[in-house]
Design an enzyme around this catalytic site. Structure first.
Site, short mmCIF file in Angstrom:
data_model
loop_
_atom_site.label_atom_id
_atom_site.label_comp_id
_atom_site.label_asym_id
_atom_site.label_seq_id
_atom_site.Cartn_x
_atom_site.Cartn_y
_atom_site.Cartn_z
N PHE A 249 57.69 -1.56 15.73
CA PHE A 249 58.50 -1.83 14.53
C PHE A 249 59.99 -1.61 14.76
O PHE A 249 60.73 -1.22 13.88
CB PHE A 249 57.98 -1.04 13.31
CG PHE A 249 56.79 -1.73 12.70
CD1 PHE A 249 55.59 -1.79 13.37
CD2 PHE A 249 56.90 -2.38 11.48
CE1 PHE A 249 54.50 -2.48 12.84
CE2 PHE A 249 55.82 -3.08 10.94
CZ PHE A 249 54.62 -3.13 11.62
N CYS A 260 53.34 -6.79 1.13
CA CYS A 260 53.24 -5.33 1.05
C CYS A 260 54.58 -4.62 1.04
O CYS A 260 54.89 -3.91 0.08
CB CYS A 260 52.38 -4.83 2.20
SG CYS A 260 50.76 -5.58 2.20
C1 UGA Z 1 51.90 -3.91 6.44
C2 UGA Z 1 51.59 -2.66 7.27
O1 UGA Z 1 51.94 -2.88 8.63
C3 UGA Z 1 50.11 -2.31 7.17
O2 UGA Z 1 49.86 -1.09 7.86
C4 UGA Z 1 49.70 -2.16 5.70
O3 UGA Z 1 48.34 -1.86 5.54
C5 UGA Z 1 50.01 -3.47 4.98
O4 UGA Z 1 51.42 -3.74 5.11
C6 UGA Z 1 49.60 -3.31 3.54
O5 UGA Z 1 50.14 -2.44 2.86
O6 UGA Z 1 48.66 -3.97 3.11
P1 UGA Z 1 51.73 -6.55 6.87
O7 UGA Z 1 52.56 -6.70 5.64
O8 UGA Z 1 50.51 -7.38 7.02
O9 UGA Z 1 51.24 -5.02 7.04
O10 UGA Z 1 52.64 -6.91 8.12
P2 UGA Z 1 53.50 -6.13 9.22
O11 UGA Z 1 52.95 -6.41 10.54
O12 UGA Z 1 53.72 -4.72 8.86
O13 UGA Z 1 54.88 -6.93 9.11
C7 UGA Z 1 55.68 -6.89 7.93
C8 UGA Z 1 56.98 -7.62 8.13
O14 UGA Z 1 57.84 -6.90 9.00
C9 UGA Z 1 56.83 -9.02 8.76
O15 UGA Z 1 57.68 -9.92 8.09
C10 UGA Z 1 57.28 -8.81 10.20
O16 UGA Z 1 57.80 -9.98 10.78
C11 UGA Z 1 58.35 -7.76 10.01
N1 UGA Z 1 58.63 -6.95 11.22
C12 UGA Z 1 57.66 -6.16 11.74
C13 UGA Z 1 59.90 -6.98 11.80
O17 UGA Z 1 60.82 -7.69 11.32
N2 UGA Z 1 60.13 -6.20 12.90
C14 UGA Z 1 59.18 -5.41 13.45
O18 UGA Z 1 59.48 -4.72 14.45
C15 UGA Z 1 57.91 -5.39 12.86
#
Ligand code: UGA
Length: 429
Positions: A249, A260
């Protein structure tokens, strides 16, 4: 064990399918009749790797049953997971009316002891309200417990996350509830964190908030890198190898989206506010995320000089790879801004184009990345799908009108792109 899941959304469906796959008898109920009819045929309405196969396998083996009657669900499961939606109301507060309605139905239909488990993401003290609601609607004084068991699965890796969790959090008030949930999760062989109900509720909001904070932090640092001539990729690696920080992250980009983080941060800020604490850290996280999209649009503008009349090829529309989910996807704001400035937008996404059509207007959808970039003045990457990482760049270069790439996910090495003949603009370098 006999389990019921109320709500066949993302969390409910994955929870139901995975528990069935672990050998439990699972009844999943939803008020959406069309969705349930589809699910009975094994058709899963969302794109989630591995989920449809799992649903079909368990339907065939009779461990997974779908229906629309809450009463049947309450009779079936000794454990009832509430996985209904908690959409945002005005000021970001979570709308808990569906949770309340389910709690009432459970109370009215309980034949004997039931363990009622909050699986939806809910603000602290919801468990207390669920308990109160069941008590008020339970004239026969049937015994029950309430527990909080937040879900940490991420879209795109939901089945894997459910089956291989870093930890399982169960917030309980009785030994009976603790024993039931511990037995249910025993096959996953994961550490179980047993807490009180309120702490479990806070763990969920705090986890998502901290992850979003990491993203906004690295995006803020990326802006300083860009202004100073440093490189965010090297900086993030240098920071992330510190075990206390961790390297996940810390990918700078166009900002976080999804169903979320934006919603949970709003809800956490709101509940903190109601409890008398101004969570200004999270307000900044949210603001940085909004600004990041505007900064990215300016980057495209700088790369093109004049946006009006240009054709922009957008690769990736979903809020992250391996999902067709468009909720709060940065692509929506970015594309709307580009169109407002007079650009023509062509786009391709491996999964999200159907859902994108409902939220984006006047976009030309293409069959692959190559058709998208053809004749374009600029290629913009908004989702880090693997499909875009290894393109035939000589073909891309030959078909673009101007060889400009603005990479909102830093998926390409700058030097390689420049050596190939592109003008390349990433985030934070
Ligand atoms: C997130 C959490 O990661 C889960 O642990 C949680 O259960 C879930 O929300 C929820 O509450 O239901 P999610 O929303 O599916 O999961 O996706 P993520 O992988 O966390 O990514 C979220 C956003 O952050 C995406 O737009 C992704 O592109 C962005 N991101 C992620 C970044 O811009 N940089 C990063 O280093 C990581």
């Amino acid at each position: 064990m006999k389990i019921s899941v109320v709500g066949a959304g993302y969390v409910g469906l994955v929870t139901g399918a995975c528990f069935a796959d672990l050998g439990n008898q699972v009844y999943v109920v939803d008020i959406d009749k069309d969705k349930i009819e589809d699910l009975k045929k094994g058709n899963v309405p969302i794109y989630e790797p591995g989920l449809e196969e799992m649903v079909r396998r368990n339907l065939e083996q009779g461990r997974l049953v779908f229906g629309t009657e809450v009463r049947t669900a309450v009779h079936h499961g000794e454990v009832i997971f509430i996985a209904v939606g908690t959409p945002a109301k005005e000021y970001g507060e979570a709308d808990l009316s569906y949770v309340e309605a389910v709690a009432r139905s459970i109370a009215k239909n309980m034949p004997d002891y039931r363990l009622v488990v909050e699986k939806s993401t809910v603000p602290v003290n919801t468990g207390e309200q669920v308990k109160r609601t069941i008590r008020l609607n339970n004239p026969k004084k049937i015994k029950f417990d309430v527990a909080s068991n937040p879900e940490f699965l991420a879209e795109g890796t939901a089945v894997r996350d459910f089956m291989n969790p870093d930890r399982i959090v169960i917030g309980v008030e009785s030994k009976r509830a603790k024993d039931i949930l511990s037995e249910l999760y025993e096959p996953l062989k994961a550490p179980i964190v047993v807490t009180d109900i309120r702490s479990a509720e806070i763990i969920k909001h705090a986890s998502n908030s901290l992850l979003a904070t990491k993203i906004s932090f690295i995006n803020a640092v990326a802006n300083v890198c860009e202004a100073s001539g440093a490189d965010i990729t090297q900086v993030a690696r240098g920071i992330g190898l510190d075990k206390r920080i961790g390297s996940e992250f810390l990918n700078a980009g166009v900002g976080y989206g999804g169903s979320c983080f934006p919603k949970d941060i709003d809800a956490f800020v709101r509940i903190a506010d109601k409890l008398g604490y101004d969570f200004h850290l999270l307000k900044s996280v949210r603001q940085i995320n909004a600004e990041q999209k505007a900064i990215f649009v300016r980057k495209i503008e700088d790369a093109l000089w004049i946006v009006k009349g240009k054709t922009i090829a957008v690769l990736g529309l979903s809020f992250k790879p391996n999902t067709d989910d468009m909720r709060e996807a940065p692509s929506v704001d970015v594309i709307n801004s580009l169109q407002t400035m007079g650009a023509t937008v062509k786009a391709y996404d491996p999964q999200a184009m159907e859902k994108a059509k409902a939220v984006l207007k006047d976009v030309t959808y293409c069959k692959d990345a190559y058709e998208t970039v053809e004749g374009s003045d600029c290629m913009v990457v908004l989702t880090d799908w693997n499909d875009f990482k290894e393109l035939d760049f000589s073909r891309v270069l030959a078909s673009m009108r101007h060889p400009i790439i603005v990479d909102g996910r830093n998926i390409y090495p700058r030097k390689k792109m420049e050596d190939l003949g592109f003008q390349y603009f990433g985030v934070g370098h």
